[in-house]
Design a protein around this motif. Structure first.
Motif, mmCIF file in Angstrom:
data_model
loop_
_atom_site.group_PDB
_atom_site.id
_atom_site.type_symbol
_atom_site.label_atom_id
_atom_site.label_comp_id
_atom_site.label_asym_id
_atom_site.label_seq_id
_atom_site.Cartn_x
_atom_site.Cartn_y
_atom_site.Cartn_z
ATOM 1 N N THR A 843 32.815 -27.401 9.308
ATOM 2 C CA THR A 843 32.881 -26.912 10.691
ATOM 3 C C THR A 843 33.057 -25.398 10.734
ATOM 4 O O THR A 843 32.410 -24.701 11.534
ATOM 5 C CB THR A 843 34.039 -27.593 11.436
ATOM 6 N N THR A 844 33.895 -24.862 9.858
ATOM 7 C CA THR A 844 34.120 -23.409 9.843
ATOM 8 C C THR A 844 32.852 -22.658 9.456
ATOM 9 O O THR A 844 32.517 -21.623 10.049
ATOM 10 C CB THR A 844 35.258 -23.067 8.867
ATOM 11 N N LEU A 845 32.152 -23.179 8.472
ATOM 12 C CA LEU A 845 30.890 -22.543 8.080
ATOM 13 C C LEU A 845 29.914 -22.501 9.254
ATOM 14 O O LEU A 845 29.261 -21.481 9.499
ATOM 15 C CB LEU A 845 30.267 -23.305 6.906
ATOM 16 N N CYS A 846 29.796 -23.602 9.976
ATOM 17 C CA CYS A 846 28.845 -23.667 11.097
ATOM 18 C C CYS A 846 29.245 -22.741 12.236
ATOM 19 O O CYS A 846 28.416 -22.002 12.780
ATOM 20 C CB CYS A 846 28.734 -25.101 11.612
ATOM 21 N N LEU A 847 30.544 -22.759 12.599
ATOM 22 C CA LEU A 847 30.979 -21.944 13.731
ATOM 23 C C LEU A 847 30.995 -20.457 13.390
ATOM 24 O O LEU A 847 30.766 -19.617 14.261
ATOM 25 C CB LEU A 847 32.374 -22.398 14.181
ATOM 26 N N SER A 848 31.238 -20.121 12.117
ATOM 27 C CA SER A 848 31.187 -18.712 11.715
ATOM 28 C C SER A 848 29.793 -18.140 11.953
ATOM 29 O O SER A 848 29.637 -16.968 12.324
ATOM 30 C CB SER A 848 31.558 -18.573 10.239
ATOM 31 N N VAL A 878 23.645 -20.538 21.024
ATOM 32 C CA VAL A 878 24.979 -20.602 20.415
ATOM 33 C C VAL A 878 25.805 -21.713 21.050
ATOM 34 O O VAL A 878 26.471 -22.498 20.344
ATOM 35 C CB VAL A 878 25.688 -19.239 20.541
ATOM 36 N N ALA A 879 25.752 -21.800 22.379
ATOM 37 C CA ALA A 879 26.516 -22.847 23.068
ATOM 38 C C ALA A 879 26.009 -24.237 22.690
ATOM 39 O O ALA A 879 26.804 -25.152 22.412
ATOM 40 C CB ALA A 879 26.417 -22.640 24.581
ATOM 41 N N ALA A 880 24.682 -24.402 22.662
ATOM 42 C CA ALA A 880 24.107 -25.714 22.331
ATOM 43 C C ALA A 880 24.440 -26.119 20.896
ATOM 44 O O ALA A 880 24.783 -27.280 20.623
ATOM 45 C CB ALA A 880 22.598 -25.681 22.535
ATOM 46 N N THR A 881 24.364 -25.162 19.956
ATOM 47 C CA THR A 881 24.647 -25.471 18.553
ATOM 48 C C THR A 881 26.117 -25.837 18.367
ATOM 49 O O THR A 881 26.453 -26.753 17.597
ATOM 50 C CB THR A 881 24.291 -24.268 17.662
ATOM 51 N N THR A 882 27.005 -25.139 19.065
ATOM 52 C CA THR A 882 28.442 -25.453 18.976
ATOM 53 C C THR A 882 28.720 -26.873 19.467
ATOM 54 O O THR A 882 29.476 -27.630 18.846
ATOM 55 C CB THR A 882 29.257 -24.437 19.797
ATOM 56 N N ILE A 883 28.102 -27.241 20.570
ATOM 57 C CA ILE A 883 28.282 -28.602 21.114
ATOM 58 C C ILE A 883 27.758 -29.641 20.126
ATOM 59 O O ILE A 883 28.397 -30.675 19.891
ATOM 60 C CB ILE A 883 27.580 -28.718 22.479
ATOM 61 N N LEU A 884 26.584 -29.377 19.556
ATOM 62 C CA LEU A 884 26.013 -30.322 18.582
ATOM 63 C C LEU A 884 26.924 -30.471 17.360
ATOM 64 O O LEU A 884 27.100 -31.584 16.830
ATOM 65 C CB LEU A 884 24.630 -29.839 18.145
ATOM 66 N N GLN A 885 27.531 -29.367 16.915
ATOM 67 C CA GLN A 885 28.423 -29.436 15.757
ATOM 68 C C GLN A 885 29.654 -30.279 16.072
ATOM 69 O O GLN A 885 30.111 -31.087 15.243
ATOM 70 C CB GLN A 885 28.839 -28.018 15.352
ATOM 71 N N LEU A 886 30.189 -30.127 17.288
ATOM 72 C CA LEU A 886 31.357 -30.929 17.683
ATOM 73 C C LEU A 886 30.988 -32.405 17.800
ATOM 74 O O LEU A 886 31.822 -33.284 17.508
ATOM 75 C CB LEU A 886 31.917 -30.406 19.010
ATOM 76 N N MET A 887 29.735 -32.691 18.183
ATOM 77 C CA MET A 887 29.297 -34.084 18.263
ATOM 78 C C MET A 887 29.288 -34.743 16.891
ATOM 79 O O MET A 887 29.557 -35.942 16.754
ATOM 80 C CB MET A 887 27.904 -34.157 18.905
ATOM 81 N N LEU A 888 28.976 -33.979 15.844
ATOM 82 C CA LEU A 888 28.993 -34.531 14.493
ATOM 83 C C LEU A 888 30.396 -34.954 14.059
ATOM 84 O O LEU A 888 30.557 -35.783 13.162
ATOM 85 C CB LEU A 888 28.453 -33.496 13.488
ATOM 86 N N PRO A 893 28.601 -42.594 15.642
ATOM 87 C CA PRO A 893 27.421 -42.804 14.780
ATOM 88 C C PRO A 893 27.051 -41.552 13.982
ATOM 89 O O PRO A 893 26.720 -41.635 12.796
ATOM 90 C CB PRO A 893 26.325 -43.187 15.775
ATOM 91 N N LEU A 894 27.135 -40.391 14.622
ATOM 92 C CA LEU A 894 26.806 -39.149 13.925
ATOM 93 C C LEU A 894 27.848 -38.838 12.853
ATOM 94 O O LEU A 894 27.516 -38.373 11.757
ATOM 95 C CB LEU A 894 26.721 -37.984 14.927
ATOM 96 N N ARG A 895 29.113 -39.093 13.162
ATOM 97 C CA ARG A 895 30.182 -38.833 12.200
ATOM 98 C C ARG A 895 29.997 -39.668 10.937
ATOM 99 O O ARG A 895 30.149 -39.174 9.821
ATOM 100 C CB ARG A 895 31.531 -39.132 12.860
ATOM 101 N N LEU A 896 29.644 -40.932 11.111
ATOM 102 C CA LEU A 896 29.447 -41.805 9.955
ATOM 103 C C LEU A 896 28.224 -41.383 9.143
ATOM 104 O O LEU A 896 28.245 -41.400 7.915
ATOM 105 C CB LEU A 896 29.300 -43.254 10.426
ATOM 106 N N PHE A 897 27.136 -40.995 9.833
ATOM 107 C CA PHE A 897 25.906 -40.638 9.134
ATOM 108 C C PHE A 897 26.090 -39.359 8.326
ATOM 109 O O PHE A 897 25.573 -39.238 7.205
ATOM 110 C CB PHE A 897 24.760 -40.479 10.136
ATOM 111 N N PHE A 898 26.829 -38.378 8.875
ATOM 112 C CA PHE A 898 26.988 -37.084 8.201
ATOM 113 C C PHE A 898 28.269 -36.995 7.371
ATOM 114 O O PHE A 898 28.614 -35.924 6.883
ATOM 115 C CB PHE A 898 26.977 -35.948 9.237
ATOM 116 N N ASP A 899 28.964 -38.130 7.230
ATOM 117 C CA ASP A 899 30.164 -38.194 6.382
ATOM 118 C C ASP A 899 31.221 -37.172 6.791
ATOM 119 O O ASP A 899 31.781 -36.443 5.957
ATOM 120 C CB ASP A 899 29.798 -37.972 4.903
ATOM 121 N N THR A 900 31.492 -37.044 8.073
ATOM 122 C CA THR A 900 32.543 -36.147 8.557
ATOM 123 C C THR A 900 33.757 -36.968 8.984
ATOM 124 O O THR A 900 33.683 -38.189 9.121
ATOM 125 C CB THR A 900 32.055 -35.303 9.740
#
Length: 942
Positions: A843-848, A878-888, A893-900
C-alpha cells in the motif's frame, strides 16, 4: 523485369537506353516497328514473353504472422516470458507435491504475466500491421485500356499487354500507361507534375534528330511517361519502355530499395529495455549469491528464486508500451484537429526531433495555381494582387490602386487576355475553378479583376478564326468580329489578338499602344521591352507577350505568316504559381525553432529562386543547385554541399532521394514534404515523410508518415509543436514510472538481505502497480499542455538517450529515496505488524507513487504554486487509483485474489503518512533548484 543485360542476346531493344537522344528513324529501326502498321501479332507475343507484363512489380514484405512474431523479440517481453515459465514450473511442482498454500490459485502469476506479454505484443502488432501500399498505389496509375495499332489494325488492349515497340494513340483525358517517343503531336499537352514536380503542363513535340543526352526528365519534350495525364491534343507514341523499365517503374524500384528505419522513440525504448534487463539480471545474481552466502547454504534457493522473479517483474514497466501507444494516439487526435493526419503512430514523437524540412514547391509552398503578378504596358508597370483563380484583386502602380477601365492601353491588354483564350473560369461552392490550361485560366482571372469576363466579352466579340499554338510557333492568335467597327477605318471589321513568346510576338509588331494613341516601335523601345521581359523572367515569372491588329477580312487557316505581321504591341503579362500567403510566417517560425527549410523542386531554377527568396527560405544571392549539376556530383561531394544549399531545382526523383540521404549522413533529422509520385522514394527515406492530403497522389500518401489535410506548409509547424509536447510528456511519465520501478526493485532485493523470510510483493501485486498504479497517472501526465517556449528551443537530438538531460540521474536518485522509505517501513512493519507487513509495504509503495505523480509535472515549479486545473485529468487519475488501491484491501474478492490483508485505521494512517515523504522530497529538490538558479543569476542592481 529489367532486361538491359539480355537485350543484345535476343536482338530486342533495351528500354533503359536514352531514346530521347536518338533520331526517330533510328529508334523505329531499332524497335523494328513500322510507323504505319505497328508490330505484328507473333512479334507482340514474343516481346510479351520477354519483357513481361506492363505492370509495377511489388517486392515481398513481411506477412501478418511475421509482423506478429516480431513483437516478441523485445528483450523485456522475453524476460517476462521466462519469468512466467519459471513461475509456472514452480507452481506445477508444488501442485504435484500438494505443497501450495491453502487458498492459493495455481498459475495465476503465469497467466497474468503471459496476458500482459500478449497484450503488449498486440499493441505493437496494431502499430505495424498496416501493409505497405505505396507500390500498390503505383500499380493503379495506369489506365486499364489503351488504343494501339498492331498489324495495321486499330484496337484497344489492356495496359498490361503493352510491349516496347507498340504504336500507342493518346488524346485528352488519357492516363499514360508506358513511356514512349512522340511520333505525331497535335497541340499535345501533358500534365507531368506528379512525376517531375513541374507546375505547368508540358507541350510535347516531334524531335526528328532527338535531344541532348543530358536533357533533364522535365525537359524531354519528345517523350511521354507512364503515370502522367494528357490535358489536350492528341498524339501517336512509340512505346519505348514498359513495367519496371519506365520512369514510374524506376520510382517503384527506389521505393523497394528504401528500408524502413526505427524512429528515435523506438531506438530509445529498445535501449531502455536492454538497460533495465541487464540491471535486473545483475541484481538477481547479487541477491541469489549473497542471499545464499548469508545462511551458509542453499536451503533458501526457492525463496531467493521467488524474490528474483518478483524483481524481474518489477523492473519491467509492463504498462509503458500501452501508455506510450495511448499517448501517441492522443497526440494523433490533437494533430488531426490541426489538419495533420498521422499514418504511423511513432511519427507523432518523431516530429519533435526534426531539424531540416525538405519541401517540394508545387502545391506545398505554392498554391498550385498560376496567378498573374505583373503587367507591363508602355505607360504602366503594374503589380497585381489576389490569390488563386478568384477574379478579386487590385492593380497597383507604385502601391497606388489603379482602375483599369480608366486606362485604354490596360483595358485593351486585358481584352486580349480574354479573347485569345480557350479556358473556362467558373465558380463552384465559393471556390473558383479552371477548366483548361492553368496559364490561360490565370489570364481570365486577371481580366476579371479588371471587370472583363469571358462569357460576356466572347459573345460581344465572337471568334471567327484561329491560328493555334504550336511548339514551333510559340504563339496563338484568334480573329474576332468587332461589335462596332472602327469608324476611323470603316473597312476594319475584325480584330486579331495574339499571345505567346514575348520575343517572337514583338518581332512581328511595328507599333505600340499607349493611353494617347499608337506610336512606331523604335529600336530603343524594343530593347526596353525585352529588358523588362528579362527582368520578369529572372524574378521567376512566366512571361507572355500580347499584340493585336485590325483586319478587313478573316484570313485563311494557313495564312498566319501574313496575318501575324505589322501588329500593335500591347504589353507583357507575368505569372507564377504564387506562394501560399501563410507560408512565409511558417518558414520564420521554423527558423525560430531551429528548423532549416530546404526547397527541392522539379521546376525551373529561376522560379525556384524567386519563390525561395519571397518566403525567406534563401537569401537573394543564394545559389540554386540544378539536377544536371547534382547528377555530376559524387555522393561525397553532395554531402559536403547539402548544409549550405537551400534550393534544388529541376531535380529528378533519384536526386531527391540522394539529397535526403546526404542530409541524413551529415547527422540531420529530415522531414520531406511532397505530393507527387516523384516524391515517394524520398518520403519513405526521410525520417518523417509528409504528403499533401488534397493534391497528393495515393503513392505519396502511402509512402508517408503524415498527411497534411489542408496542404498547408504552416500545418507542419503546428504538427512539430505537438511532436515536441508529446516527447516532453513521454519523458515526464518515464521518469515517473521508472523512478517508481527502481524503488520497487531495490525494496524487493533488500528483503532477503536484511533477513526477511518472505518476499514482500508477489508478481501479481507488482503487475498491479506497474499497470494500474503507474498506468493511470502516467496517462494523465501524457496530456499535459504545451509549455510557452516549446517552439523557441532547438529540436531534440534524435541520438540522445532517453536518460539524457538529467533524466537518468533523477530516476536513480528518486528510486533510491523511494526504496529507503519503503525499506524503513518494511523493517518496521515486519516487527510491529507481522500479520499485515506485506500489505502495508504494498500500500505504501502504491500511495507514494500518487504523490510522485503530482510532483513530477515540473522540475522547478512547486506544486502548491501551480494551477491544479492546468491538468485536471491528473487529479482524477490520482483519486481513482487511490480508491482502487483501497478496494484491493477492503473488498473481499479482490483482497483474496491479490493476497492482501485488511489494514486497521492506524496501519492505514501509517501508510498514508510514510507515502507523503517522497512527495516532500521532490518538492524540496525543487526548492534547492530554485535557490541554485537564484544564486547563479542574482538580480541586477539598479
Amino acid at each position: 523485369m529489367i532486361v538491359s543485360d539480355l537485350h543484345e542476346k535476343t536482338s530486342l531493344p533495351d528500354p533503359a537506353a536514352p531514346w530521347h537522344h536518338q533520331a526517330i528513324a533510328h529508334v523505329l529501326q531499332v524497335f523494328q516497328t513500322d510507323e504505319q502498321q505497328g508490330l505484328e501479332g507473333p512479334e507482340v507475343e514474343r516481346r510479351q514473353q520477354f519483357y513481361g507484363p506492363n505492370e509495377i512489380e511489388a517486392g515481398r514484405g513481411r506477412n501478418t504472422w511475421e509482423i506478429f512474431l516480431d513483437q516478441f523479440k523485445n528483450v523485456m517481453l522475453i524476460m517476462l516470458i521466462v519469468v512466467a515459465l519459471i513461475s509456472g514450473v514452480i507452481d506445477f511442482v508444488e501442485l504435484r507435491a500438494n505443497a501450495l498454500p491453502e487458498g492459493t490459485v495455481p498459475f495465476k502469476d503465469t497467466i497474468a504475466i503471459m496476458a500482459i506479454v500478449v497484450l503488449n505484443g498486440l499493441l505493437g502488432f496494431m502499430q505495424e500491421s498496416r501493409a505497405e501500399k505505396a507500390l500498390a498505389a503505383l500499380k493503379k496509375m495506369s489506365s486499364p485500356q489503351v488504343r494501339v495499332c498492331r498489324g495495321g489494325q486499330f484496337s484497344e488492349v489492356k495496359a498490361a499487354q503493352l510491349v516496347p515497340g507498340d504504336l500507342m494513340f493518346i488524346e485528352a483525358g488519357s492516363q499514360l500507361s508506358a513511356d514512349g517517343l512522340v511520333l505525331e503531336a497535335a497541340q499535345l499537352q501533358v500534365r507531368e507534375s506528379a512525376l517531375t514536380g513541374e507546375a505547368n503542363p508540358v507541350t510535347k513535340r516531334i524531335c526528328p534528330v532527338g535531344l541532348a543526352a543530358d536533357t533533364p526528365l522535365g525537359d524531354r519534350q519528345n517523350m511521354v511517361f507512364s503515370g502522367t495525364e494528357v490535358l489536350q491534343g492528341r498524339g501517336k507514341i512509340l512505346v519505348t519502355a514498359t513495367g519496371m523499365s519506365t520512369e514510374l517503374g524506376k520510382i517503384a524500384q527506389m521505393l523497394q530499395s528504401v528500408k524502413a528505419s526505427q524512429t528515435p522513440l523506438q531506438k530509445r525504448m529498445a535501449h531502455l529495455g536492454k538497460i533495465l534487463v541487464t540491471g535486473s539480471l545483475i541484481l538477481v545474481i547479487l541477491v541469489v549469491v549473497f542471499g545464499s552466502l548469508q545462511v551458509g547454504n542453499f536451503s533458501r534457493i526457492k525463496e531467493l528464486i521467488e524474490v528474483s522473479l518478483s524483481m524481474a517483474v518489477a523492473v519491467v514497466p509492463e504498462g509503458l508500451p500501452a501508455v506510450i501507444t495511448v499517448t501517441l494516439a492522443i497526440g494523433t487526435q490533437r494533430m488531426v484537429k490541426r489538419q495533420a493526419l498521422i499514418r504511423k503512430l511513432p511519427a507523432v514523437e518523431t516530429l519533435g526531433s526534426v531539424d531540416t524540412i525538405c519541401s517540394d514547391k508545387t502545391g506545398t509552398l505554392t498554391q498550385n495555381k498560376m496567378v498573374v503578378q505583373r503587367l507591363e504596358t508602355q505607360d504602366q508597370s503594374l503589380r497585381v494582387t489576389g490569390e488563386g483563380y478568384a477574379p478579386i484583386g487590385e492593380f497597383l502602380s507604385q502601391d497606388q490602386n489603379l482602375n483599369p477601365t480608366q486606362h485604354p492601353e490596360v483595358q485593351q491588354l486585358l481584352r486580349a487576355c480574354v479573347l485569345c483564350n480557350d479556358a473556362v473560369l467558373k465558380q463552384d461552392d465559393q471556390d473558383w475553378l479552371i477548366i483548361g490550361d492553368p496559364t490561360e485560366g490565370a489570364l481570365l482571372s486577371l481580366a476579371g479583376k479588371g471587370d472583363l469576363f469571358a462569357e460576356a466579352l466572347q459573345k460581344e466579340w465572337p471568334r471567327l478564326g484561329e491560328f493555334p499554338f504550336s511548339s514551333e510557333r510559340k504563339r496563338m492568335s484568334v480573329i474576332c468580329a468587332m461589335p462596332n467597327p472602327d469608324q476611323a477605318e470603316s473597312t476594319a471589321a475584325y480584330l486579331l489578338c495574339c499571345k505567346g513568346s514575348p520575343e517572337l510576338v514583338l518581332e512581328r509588331c511595328q507599333t505600340y499602344q499607349t493611353a494617347t494613341g499608337i506610336f512606331p516601335l523604335q529600336a530603343e523601345d524594343r530593347a526596353a521591352i525585352l529588358q523588362r521581359n528579362n527582368e520578369m523572367a529572372q524574378a521567376g515569372l512566366r512571361v507572355l507577350g500580347f499584340a493585336q491588329r485590325c483586319l478587313t477580312y478573316v484570313p485563311e487557316a494557313q495564312a498566319e505568316v501574313n496575318a501575324e505581321q505589322e501588329m500593335v504591341w500591347l504589353g507583357l503579362v507575368g505569372m507564377m504559381d504564387a506562394p501560399r500567403p501563410e507560408v512565409k510566417e511558417a518558414v520564420a517560425k521554423c527558423r525560430a525553432a531551429g528548423i532549416r527549410p530546404v526547397m527541392i523542386t522539379g521546376d525551373h531554377q529561376l522560379t525556384a529562386q524567386a519563390i525561395a527568396q519571397q518566403l525567406g527560405i534563401a537569401t537573394p544571392d543564394a545559389k540554386a543547385l540544378t539536377g544536371l549539376e547534382l547528377s555530376k556530383l559524387s555522393q561525397v561531394d553532395l554531402e559536403a554541399m547539402v548544409e549550405t544549399v537551400s534550393i534544388y531545382a529541376r531535380v529528378a526523383p533519384e536526386h531527391k532521394l540522394r539529397i535526403v540521404q546526404a542530409l541524413q549522413s551529415r547527422g540531420k533529422f529530415v522531414a520531406m514534404t511532397g505530393d507527387g509520385v516523384n516524391d515517394a522514394p524520398a518520403l519513405k527515406q526521410a525520417d518523417i515523410g509528409i504528403a499533401m492530403g488534397i493534391t497528393g497522389t495515393d503513392v505519396s500518401k502511402e509512402a508517408s508518415d503524415m498527411v497534411l489535410l489542408d496542404d498547408n506548409f504552416a500545418t507542419i509547424v503546428a504538427a512539430t509543436e505537438e511532436g515536441r509536447v508529446v516527447y516532453t510528456n513521454i519523458r515526464h511519465f518515464i521518469q515517473y514510472i521508472l523512478g517508481s520501478n527502481i524503488g520497487e526493485v531495490i525494496t524487493i532485493a533488500a528483503a532477503p538481505l536484511i533477513g526477511l523470510s518472505e518476499v514482500p510483493l508477489i508478481p501479481l501485486q507488482i503487475l498491479w502497480m506497474n499497470l494500474v498504479t503507474d498506468g493511470l497517472p502516467a496517462l494523465a501526465l501524457a496530456i499535459e499542455p504545451a509549455e510557452p517556449d516549446v517552439m523557441q528551443r532547438r529540436p531534440f537530438n534524435p541520438q540522445e538517450s532517453i536518460f539524457a538531460r538529467g533524466l537518468g540521474a533523477y530516476i536513480l536518485r528518486i528510486g533510491l529515496i523511494f526504496s529507503v522509505i519503503s525499506i524503513a517501513l518494511m523493517a518496521y512493519s515486519y516487527n510491529a505488524h507481522p500479520d499485515n507487513w506485506k500489505t502495508m509495504v504494498f500500500t505504501t509503495l502504491c500511495l507514494s507513487q500518487m504523490g510522485h505523480a503530482i510532483a513530477v509535472r515540473s522540475r522547478t515549479q512547486l506544486t502548491l504554486t501551480s494551477n491544479p486545473l492546468r491538468n485536471p485529468y491528473l487529479i482524477i487519475a490520482v483519486a481513482a487509483t487511490t480508491i482502487l488501491q483501497l478496494m484491493l484491501i477492503y473488498v473481499e474478492p479482490l483482497r483474496l485474489f491479490f493476497d492482501t490483508q485488511r489494514l486497521s485505521g492506524q496501519q492505514l494512517l501509517i501508510c498514508l503518512g510514510v507515502s507523503t515523504l517522497l512527495f516532500v522530497w521532490v518538492e524540496l529538490e525543487k526548492l534547492v533548484i530554485q535557490w541554485y538558479w537564484a544564486w547563479k543569476n542574482p538580480p541586477k542592481s539598479r
